[in-house]
Design a protein around this motif. Structure first.
Motif, PDB file in Angstrom:
ATOM      1  N   VAL A  97       0.831  -1.207   0.000  1.00  0.00           N
ATOM      2  CA  VAL A  97       0.000   0.000   0.000  1.00  0.00           C
ATOM      3  C   VAL A  97       0.864   1.254   0.000  1.00  0.00           C
ATOM      4  O   VAL A  97       0.563   2.237  -0.691  1.00  0.00           O
ATOM      5  N   ILE A  98       1.954   1.245   0.762  1.00  0.00           N
ATOM      6  CA  ILE A  98       2.797   2.430   0.896  1.00  0.00           C
ATOM      7  C   ILE A  98       3.429   2.816  -0.436  1.00  0.00           C
ATOM      8  O   ILE A  98       3.518   4.004  -0.772  1.00  0.00           O
ATOM      9  N   ILE A  99       3.868   1.842  -1.225  1.00  0.00           N
ATOM     10  CA  ILE A  99       4.581   2.157  -2.471  1.00  0.00           C
ATOM     11  C   ILE A  99       3.712   2.953  -3.446  1.00  0.00           C
ATOM     12  O   ILE A  99       4.098   4.041  -3.893  1.00  0.00           O
ATOM     13  N   PRO A 100       2.500   2.484  -3.813  1.00  0.00           N
ATOM     14  CA  PRO A 100       1.688   3.317  -4.724  1.00  0.00           C
ATOM     15  C   PRO A 100       1.211   4.617  -4.083  1.00  0.00           C
ATOM     16  O   PRO A 100       1.103   5.637  -4.770  1.00  0.00           O
ATOM     17  N   LEU A 101       0.953   4.603  -2.765  1.00  0.00           N
ATOM     18  CA  LEU A 101       0.522   5.836  -2.107  1.00  0.00           C
ATOM     19  C   LEU A 101       1.644   6.859  -2.028  1.00  0.00           C
ATOM     20  O   LEU A 101       1.381   8.052  -1.837  1.00  0.00           O
ATOM     21  N   THR A 102       2.875   6.431  -2.184  1.00  0.00           N
ATOM     22  CA  THR A 102       4.004   7.358  -2.221  1.00  0.00           C
ATOM     23  C   THR A 102       4.290   7.820  -3.640  1.00  0.00           C
ATOM     24  O   THR A 102       4.443   9.018  -3.907  1.00  0.00           O
ATOM     25  N   VAL A 103       4.366   6.876  -4.556  1.00  0.00           N
ATOM     26  CA  VAL A 103       4.788   7.190  -5.925  1.00  0.00           C
ATOM     27  C   VAL A 103       3.750   8.047  -6.646  1.00  0.00           C
ATOM     28  O   VAL A 103       4.096   9.030  -7.319  1.00  0.00           O
ATOM     29  N   ILE A 104       2.474   7.714  -6.524  1.00  0.00           N
ATOM     30  CA  ILE A 104       1.456   8.422  -7.306  1.00  0.00           C
ATOM     31  C   ILE A 104       1.320   9.891  -6.890  1.00  0.00           C
ATOM     32  O   ILE A 104       1.373  10.781  -7.744  1.00  0.00           O
ATOM     33  N   PRO A 105       1.178  10.228  -5.595  1.00  0.00           N
ATOM     34  CA  PRO A 105       1.036  11.661  -5.265  1.00  0.00           C
ATOM     35  C   PRO A 105       2.354  12.433  -5.214  1.00  0.00           C
ATOM     36  O   PRO A 105       2.367  13.629  -5.488  1.00  0.00           O
ATOM     37  N   LEU A 106       3.465  11.791  -4.869  1.00  0.00           N
ATOM     38  CA  LEU A 106       4.715  12.516  -4.652  1.00  0.00           C
ATOM     39  C   LEU A 106       5.687  12.456  -5.832  1.00  0.00           C
ATOM     40  O   LEU A 106       6.572  13.304  -5.938  1.00  0.00           O
ATOM     41  N   PHE A 107       5.540  11.471  -6.712  1.00  0.00           N
ATOM     42  CA  PHE A 107       6.416  11.359  -7.880  1.00  0.00           C
ATOM     43  C   PHE A 107       5.702  11.795  -9.162  1.00  0.00           C
ATOM     44  O   PHE A 107       6.223  12.579  -9.949  1.00  0.00           O
ATOM     45  N   LEU A 108       4.495  11.256  -9.357  1.00  0.00           N
ATOM     46  CA  LEU A 108       3.790  11.419 -10.625  1.00  0.00           C
ATOM     47  C   LEU A 108       3.510  12.870 -11.010  1.00  0.00           C
ATOM     48  O   LEU A 108       3.609  13.214 -12.199  1.00  0.00           O
ATOM     49  N   PRO A 109       3.179  13.777 -10.075  1.00  0.00           N
ATOM     50  CA  PRO A 109       2.918  15.168 -10.482  1.00  0.00           C
ATOM     51  C   PRO A 109       4.082  15.842 -11.196  1.00  0.00           C
ATOM     52  O   PRO A 109       3.862  16.814 -11.933  1.00  0.00           O
ATOM     53  N   ASN A 110       5.301  15.352 -11.011  1.00  0.00           N
ATOM     54  CA  ASN A 110       6.450  15.927 -11.711  1.00  0.00           C
ATOM     55  C   ASN A 110       6.492  15.545 -13.187  1.00  0.00           C
ATOM     56  O   ASN A 110       7.244  16.146 -13.963  1.00  0.00           O
ATOM     57  N   PHE A 111       5.702  14.547 -13.588  1.00  0.00           N
ATOM     58  CA  PHE A 111       5.781  14.037 -14.948  1.00  0.00           C
ATOM     59  C   PHE A 111       4.494  14.200 -15.738  1.00  0.00           C
ATOM     60  O   PHE A 111       4.427  13.825 -16.908  1.00  0.00           O
ATOM     61  N   THR A 112       3.436  14.745 -15.103  1.00  0.00           N
ATOM     62  CA  THR A 112       2.215  15.013 -15.854  1.00  0.00           C
ATOM     63  C   THR A 112       2.404  16.270 -16.711  1.00  0.00           C
ATOM     64  O   THR A 112       3.208  17.148 -16.383  1.00  0.00           O
ATOM     65  N   THR A 113       1.660  16.349 -17.803  1.00  0.00           N
ATOM     66  CA  THR A 113       1.822  17.472 -18.738  1.00  0.00           C
ATOM     67  C   THR A 113       0.720  18.521 -18.609  1.00  0.00           C
ATOM     68  O   THR A 113       0.818  19.593 -19.205  1.00  0.00           O
ATOM     69  N   SER A 114      -0.324  18.229 -17.833  1.00  0.00           N
ATOM     70  CA  SER A 114      -1.420  19.199 -17.690  1.00  0.00           C
ATOM     71  C   SER A 114      -0.997  20.413 -16.882  1.00  0.00           C
ATOM     72  O   SER A 114      -1.498  21.518 -17.101  1.00  0.00           O
ATOM     73  N   THR A 115      -0.099  20.219 -15.934  1.00  0.00           N
ATOM     74  CA  THR A 115       0.393  21.317 -15.093  1.00  0.00           C
ATOM     75  C   THR A 115       1.907  21.213 -14.977  1.00  0.00           C
ATOM     76  O   THR A 115       2.511  20.234 -15.405  1.00  0.00           O
ATOM     77  N   THR A 116       2.492  22.230 -14.381  1.00  0.00           N
ATOM     78  CA  THR A 116       3.939  22.233 -14.162  1.00  0.00           C
ATOM     79  C   THR A 116       4.236  22.411 -12.672  1.00  0.00           C
ATOM     80  O   THR A 116       3.336  22.652 -11.875  1.00  0.00           O
ATOM     81  N   ASP A 117       5.498  22.292 -12.324  1.00  0.00           N
ATOM     82  CA  ASP A 117       5.965  22.551 -10.954  1.00  0.00           C
ATOM     83  C   ASP A 117       5.348  21.619  -9.918  1.00  0.00           C
ATOM     84  O   ASP A 117       5.145  21.997  -8.765  1.00  0.00           O
ATOM     85  N   GLY A 118       5.056  20.391 -10.308  1.00  0.00           N
ATOM     86  CA  GLY A 118       4.592  19.407  -9.335  1.00  0.00           C
ATOM     87  C   GLY A 118       3.185  19.600  -8.826  1.00  0.00           C
ATOM     88  O   GLY A 118       2.817  19.061  -7.774  1.00  0.00           O
ATOM     89  N   THR A 119       2.348  20.351  -9.536  1.00  0.00           N
ATOM     90  CA  THR A 119       0.956  20.546  -9.125  1.00  0.00           C
ATOM     91  C   THR A 119       0.043  19.635  -9.934  1.00  0.00           C
ATOM     92  O   THR A 119       0.470  18.961 -10.877  1.00  0.00           O
TER      93      THR A 119
END
Length: 370
Positions: A140-162
Motif C-alpha cells: 500500500v505504501i509504495i503506490p501511495l508514495t509514488v502516485i502523489p509525490l512522484f507522478l505530479p512531476n511528470f504530468t503534462t497538464s500542469t507544471t511545478d509538481g501541481t
C-alpha cells in the motif's frame, strides 16, 4: 497525572480562545515569541503523549491490530489538523503537505526503523515478525508514495509538481479507496497478518482471540471511557494547531530557515510519542507491534493527508505542490527499495538498521544543504 494533563491542555485552549489575538500579536518580540512557541509546543506534545497512553490502554483491551490502528489514526488526525491550519493561514503554504508527508516517511521508515533495528539487534540479536503483514503495508505504501509525490512531476497538464482539479479529486478518491481497502483487510479476515508470529507448535494470538469470541460486556464498558479520554486529549491539539501554525510560519520566515523545516517540525511534534512507543516495543522484543506502528504511520499519513491537502487546495483555490524535488525522489525511491529488502525475510538484524539510519542522516543533511 491524567487529569492534570487534561486540565493544562484545556486551560491553554481557553487562554488562546480568549487572549489568542493579543498573545500572537507579540510575535515580533523575540522573548514573547519564544515563550508562546514553547508553551504551545509543550502542551501539544504532552497531549500527544496522552493520546498514545489512551491508545495503548485501548490496545490492551482490543488487541492487535486495532490498538495500533487507533493510535496511528489518532496521530494522523492531529497531523492533518496542523497541516490544514497552516494551509488555511493568511500566507498559505503550497509545499507544506508534501514536506510533512515526506518528513514522516523519512523519520518513520529510516530514522525510527533504523534506530529500532539497531537496538533490537544489539538486545535480541535478531527479531521475528509477520512477513505477510509487513508485505501488505509495503504494497500500500509504495503506490501511495509514488502516485502523489512522484507522478505530479511528470504530468503534462500542469507544471511545478501541481495537479489539475480533476486530477486532485481523482487522486483523492483513489487514495481513500486504496487505504480503505487496506483497513478492511487489516481489521477483517486477514487481521492475523498483523499479530506477533507465534513460535512453531503454538497457537497464534489471533487464533486464540478468534476462539475466545467477542469482548465481554465489562470490557465494552471499559472501552467507552477510554475513547472519551482519547478524544479529550486529541481535541486540544486540534484547536491549538492554528495558533502553533501561526508561530511556526512566523519563525521560519523570521529566521530564514528552509521551507521544508515546517513540515519536519510538524512531523516531529506529532509523531514523537508514537515513535517512542515503537522503540519501546522493539526493546521489549515486540517487533511486529513496532512494524504496525511505523509502517502503519506511513500508510495512514499518505492515505489521509493526501486527500485532505488536495481537497483543501480544490475548495480554497490555493496551489498545492506535491511533486518532490529530483533529489528527494531519489531518497524516497531508495527508502522504498530498502524497506522492501528489509522486510522480505522473517527476521531482521543490525545491518538493516544501520543502512536505514545512514539514509536518514543523508536526508537531514540535504534539508539544510540541498
Amino acid at each position: 497525572m491524567m487529569l492534570f494533563r487534561l486540565a493544562c491542555a484545556w486551560a491553554s485552549v481557553v487562554a488562546f480562545q480568549l487572549f489568542g489575538d493579543s498573545l500572537l500579536g507579540q510575535l515580533g518580540a523575540p522573548l514573547p515569541s519564544l515563550l508562546v512557541f514553547l508553551w504551545l509546543l509543550a502542551v501539544i506534545i504532552w497531549s500527544a503523549f496522552g493520546v498514545v497512553h489512551e491508545a495503548e490502554e485501548l490496545a490492551e483491551r482490543l488487541g492487535e491490530p486495532y490498538g495500533t490502528l487507533i493510535l496511528t489514526l489518532s496521530i494522523v488526525i492531529i497531523e492533518v489538523a496542523l497541516v490544514g491550519a497552516v494551509m488555511l493561514g493568511a500566507k498559505g503554504a503550497p509545499t507544506l503537505g508534501r514536506d510533512t508527508m515526506f518528513a514522516v516517511l523519512m523519520i518513520v521508515l529510516n530514522g525510527v526503523v533504523g534506530i529500532g533495528l539497531l537496538i533490537g539487534g544489539l538486545r535480541h540479536f535478531s527479531q521475528r515478525y509477520n512477513l505477510k503483514g509487513a508485505s501488505a503495508y509495503l504494497a500500500v505504501i509504495i503506490p501511495l508514495t509514488v502516485i502523489p509525490l512522484f507522478l505530479p512531476n511528470f504530468t503534462t497538464s500542469t507544471t511545478d509538481g501541481t495537479l489539475t482539479s480533476f486530477q486532485a479529486v481523482a487522486f483523492s478518491i483513489f487514495t481513500l479507496a486504496l487505504y480503505g481497502a487496506f483497513l478492511i483487510l487489516q481489521t477483517g479476515r486477514h487481521s492475523a497478518f498483523f499479530h506477533e508470529p507465534a513460535p512453531e507448535g503454538e497457537v497464534s494470538a489471533a487464533a486464540a482471540i478468534a476462539e475466545g469470541g467477542e469482548a465481554s460486556s465489562s470490557t465494552a464498558r471499559e472501552i467507552l471511557p477510554r475513547i472519551g479520554l482519547l478524544l479529550a486529549n486529541i481535541l486540544p491539539i486540534v484547536i491549538l494547531s492554528k495558533s502553533l501554525a501561526a508561530v511556526l510560519d512566523f519563525g521560519i520566515v523570521k529566521l530564514g530557515a528552509p521551507t521544508a523545516l515546517g513540515g519536519i517540525l510538524i512531523a516531529m511534534v506529532v509523531f514523537t510519542p508514537e515513535c517512542i512507543a515503537a522503540l519501546k516495543a522493539i526493546t521489549g522484543n515486540q517487533l511486529q507491534r513496532a512494524i504496525n506502528l511505523c509502517l502503519g504511520a506511513a500508510a495512514s499519513t499518505l492515505g489521509m493527508t493526501v486527500p485532505a491537502v488536495l481537497l483543501i487546495g480544490v475548495f480554497t483555490g490555493q496551489p498545492v505542490v506535491l511533486g518532490l524535488s529530483a533529489t528527494n525522489m531519489v531518497i524516497a525511491a531508495m527508502t522504498l527499495l530498502l524497506s522492501t529488502l528489509t522486510f522480505t525475510g522473517t527476521r531482521t538484524t543490525m545491518l538493516e538498521g544501520a543502512v536505514h539510519l545512514a539514509v536518514f542522516f543523508v536526508f537531514i543533511v540535504l534539508v539544510f544543504s540541498p
